[in-house]
Design an enzyme around this catalytic site. Structure first.
Site, short mmCIF file in Angstrom:
data_model
loop_
_atom_site.label_atom_id
_atom_site.label_comp_id
_atom_site.label_asym_id
_atom_site.label_seq_id
_atom_site.Cartn_x
_atom_site.Cartn_y
_atom_site.Cartn_z
N ALA A 174 -3.78 -10.30 0.47
CA ALA A 174 -2.85 -10.41 1.58
C ALA A 174 -2.96 -11.78 2.24
O ALA A 174 -3.91 -12.53 2.00
CB ALA A 174 -3.14 -9.31 2.60
N GLU A 187 -2.14 -4.19 -6.53
CA GLU A 187 -1.18 -3.12 -6.23
C GLU A 187 0.21 -3.50 -6.71
O GLU A 187 0.95 -2.66 -7.26
CB GLU A 187 -1.17 -2.85 -4.72
CG GLU A 187 -2.44 -2.19 -4.22
CD GLU A 187 -2.33 -1.76 -2.76
OE1 GLU A 187 -2.26 -0.54 -2.50
OE2 GLU A 187 -2.32 -2.65 -1.89
N GLU A 196 -10.42 -4.18 -0.80
CA GLU A 196 -10.12 -3.94 0.61
C GLU A 196 -11.26 -3.27 1.36
O GLU A 196 -11.46 -3.52 2.55
CB GLU A 196 -8.85 -3.07 0.74
CG GLU A 196 -7.55 -3.79 0.46
CD GLU A 196 -7.13 -3.73 -1.00
OE1 GLU A 196 -5.96 -3.98 -1.30
OE2 GLU A 196 -8.00 -3.43 -1.86
#
Length: 691
Positions: free
Chosen positions: A62, A104, A124
């Protein structure tokens, strides 16, 4: 420059993400992908789609600029749903790393072509959160529950070969992964194979796996919430339909992202980035280290030599004792043989490292080294003599680093002709494994020397933090305060097993006395003896360690220390130690009392935090992030608590000062006086890391 572009090559459309440095899934990338997929779907010429990335890597996570902020549309899960719903086959071309949201995204593609050197992972949980865009429900459909949990709850990445074996990758590419993915897409069309949606694959049924996994992660990730949440999402993924599992995972993600643990882990992540880049240090002046020397072939010197060898730097290992030198060479050889047997390195790597090691009894062999690390006995006179011998045999521009853990580097360098070439490089044992490196700036250390040490730390794979000269620098100086309180509490009424239990329940991997036993009580005793002239009257009189060492109990290596140990080094409480502690107090007229777990934790933590505040006041550490990074990487401070100074902010300076005053009323202001920085924070509502 557009973050996402789209080009047509024949009937294959390539959607390219170009968001340097790591192609993070920023809002611009998410919006660009959604628009590109809509265009590809509406374009009659496009028959298959390849999603690839520019630069050195596939999407590696991210956008860290969005961490802790409210989400902005489109959500990544919506983008992935659009990709997966495509009627035209979508192939991911993965190179570099596909991590977190990047993996993902790839799992939402219908097929995956992976560069042979790539790594894939869902890390994560190391930030206190979980994959929030369907990563777990999709991954377990491809790789099975156990592999999915290893990657998501355990945070373990896999390489390209493992990805192929697990069913996560459909093909490997040795070079030009984008071209290989386009060729793969063309073959799909020729074979009449269309979209293969991961969400439509059957979910494995493995209820027993989840109970075992929960137990496993409770043990390996004590106190952490995210790994358990990953198991919960995996369990829901096999008991509910796919959309319900994704929705549940998203809910758990939102719950965790606002949790104290996630805030602490985000802080730890950013603190390391700050701490390893000393402000004002001219890194352009760093000199390359092509050949290194290590003087002293004991445990530390042996480990330091392996650090250099592991980084591909030839090493001259100097030792005056022939037997010690031979033992060191054997230890290094044995370590690398074991690494080959376990598949960690190849036989060629083992041979290259062996050939790069030059063991010798002669200082003269250091003549062409760029940097030499002194790693001899922790004694000022011994080290000064060794440093002089090193300097005598080095080029004038070569650097000298001392591995001292306590001694004054300025005093060590004072007698040398070129003190500007001297720095501290405090490695932690075992040096070839521990990540932390305290680089120490002396009063006369040249910027060139400091920059070289910092750059070298990075090359060695260390978390290198620059600190100033002080008794124990940062980590050991704070540890000394905790150690003092632990021994005082033994006198006053606690026992080793209670102190260690409290520290372990807080999240440390082991307690104070377990740690002493592991390192060797003779080591702790020698350190105590070398510092007696700097200890208070009470600290000198607190001689429990002296009595245990005098009894021949040196820790795990002798089968007995504060605990007793069996052949597998499993520990057990020894009533003889309890009796020794009680008798010691009686003999010295100390009335023992019940000490609560709360008091143990406060005295251990607040003594460290108070000393950390003084370290910041004195400029020994430049920033609170430096202290947190040192304790997270060198002393086992639980990462999910962010480090001692971050943890202090969660408690509040007012509370800490109040409790320090409380302990001062019992033990005296000599040991318990709030640091001025803490007092100022308590008065003004401030914090180490701001509010």
């Amino acid at each position: 420059m557009q973050a996402v572009s789209s080009t047509l090559s024949g009937n294959i459309r390539v959607i390219l993400i170009d968001n340097p440095p790591v192609n993070a899934t920023s809002q611009a990338v998410r919006a660009g992908l959604l628009q590109a997929m809509e265009q590809a779907g509406a374009d009659g010429t496009t028959q298959a789609i390849v999603i690839a990335c520019a630069g050195a890597t596939f999407v590696a996570g991210a956008d860290i600029k969005e961490f802790g902020k409210p989400p902005v549309d489109p959500h990544l899960s919506d983008v992935i749903h659009a990709i997966e719903s495509s009627d035209k086959p979508v192939v991911a071309a993965i190179h570099g790393s596909a991590l977190g949201g990047g993996l993902e995204l790839a799992l939402g593609c219908h097929y995956r072509v992976v560069d042979a050197q790539a790594r894939l992972g869902l890390p994560e949980s190391t930030l206190g959160i979980i994959p929030g865009a369907g990563g777990i429900p999709r991954l377990l459909r491809l790789a099975g529950v156990e592999k999915a949990l290893d990657m998501a709850a355990g945070g373990k990445p896999i390489d390209a070969v493992q990805a192929l074996e697990a069913g996560v990758a459909d093909a490997l590419a040795q070079e030009d992964v984008r071209g290989a993915a386009m060729a793969y897409a063309q073959r799909l069309l020729e074979q009449g194979r269309g979209a293969r949606r991961t969400r439509e694959l059957p979910a494995p049924a493995a209820p027993a796996t989840f109970d075992a996994a929960r137990d496993r992660f409770r043990a390996s990730h004590r106190g952490q919430l995210a790994p358990q949440a990953c198991v919960d999402v995996a369990a829901r993924s096999v008991s509910a339909d796919f959309d319900a599992a994704v929705t549940y995972g998203r809910e758990r993600f939102r719950e965790l992202v606002a949790s104290p643990q996630a805030r602490a882990l985000r802080h730890a992540f950013f603190a390391e980035r700050v701490a390893t880049k000393p402000a004002g240090l001219p890194m352009e002046e760093a000199k390359p280290v092509r050949k290194a020397g290590v003087v002293g072939a004991g445990t530390m010197g042996t480990g330091i030599a392996m650090c250099f060898l592991n980084a591909g730097i030839p090493v001259v290992l100097v030792e005056q004792n022939e037997k010690v030198l031979a033992s060191s060479v054997e230890t290094i050889g044995k370590t690398y043989r074991n690494d080959v047997a376990k598949g960690r390195i190849t036989a060629d790597t083992q041979r290259a490292r062996g050939e790069a090691l030059m063991p010798t009894l002669q200082y003269e062999s250091l003549h062409d080294c760029d940097l030499v690390v002194e790693a001899v006995f922790e004694d000022m006179g011994v080290k000064q003599q060794v440093l002089a011998s090193i300097e005598e045999n080095l080029r004038p521009d070569a650097l000298i680093a001392t591995n001292t853990s306590f001694l004054d580097i300025d005093a060590l360098a004072a007698g040398l002709r070129r003190p500007e070439n001297v720095v501290g490089m405090h490695f932690f044992s075992p040096a070839h494994i521990m990540k932390l490196l305290e680089n120490v700036r002396g009063k006369r250390s040249a910027p060139r020397a400091l920059a070289t040490a910092q750059a070298l730390g990075k090359r060695l794979g260390k978390v290198a933090v620059m600190v100033g000269v002080s008794d124990g620098f940062v980590g050991n100086r704070m540890l000394a305060r905790r150690t003092r309180e632990c021994y005082f509490m033994l006198e006053e009424g606690a026992l080793p097993e209670q102190v260690d239990r409290v520290l372990c329940e807080f999240g440390f991997p082991m307690g104070q006395f377990q740690l002493n036993d592991l390192a060797g009580l003779d080591v702790a005793w020698r350190n105590r003896q070398s510092r007696l002239d700097r200890l208070s009257e009470r600290e000198v009189a607190c001689n429990i360690l002296d009595e245990i060492v005098a009894a021949g109990r040196l820790g795990q290596k002798t089968g007995a220390g504060f605990y007793t140990y069996d052949a597998q080094r499993r520990r057990s409480v020894d009533p003889a130690i309890s009796e020794l502690i009680v008798r010691n107090a009686e003999r010295r007229g100390i009335a023992r009392r019940v000490i609560s777990d709360e008091e143990i934790l406060e005295r251990c933590l607040y003594s460290m935090i108070n000393e950390g505040a003084r370290i910041l006041e004195e400029g020994v550490a430049s920033r609170p992030e430096d202290i947190d990074t040192i304790w997270l990487n060198g002393y086992g401070f639980p990462r999910f608590r962010g480090g001692p100074m971050f943890h202090a902010d969660q408690i509040g300076a007012a509370r800490i000062c109040e409790r320090i005053r409380h302990y001062a009323s019992h033990a005296g202001a000599q040991y318990w006086t709030p640091a001025p920085l803490l007092l100022a924070q308590a008065r003004d509502g401030g914090a180490f890391h701001g509010r």
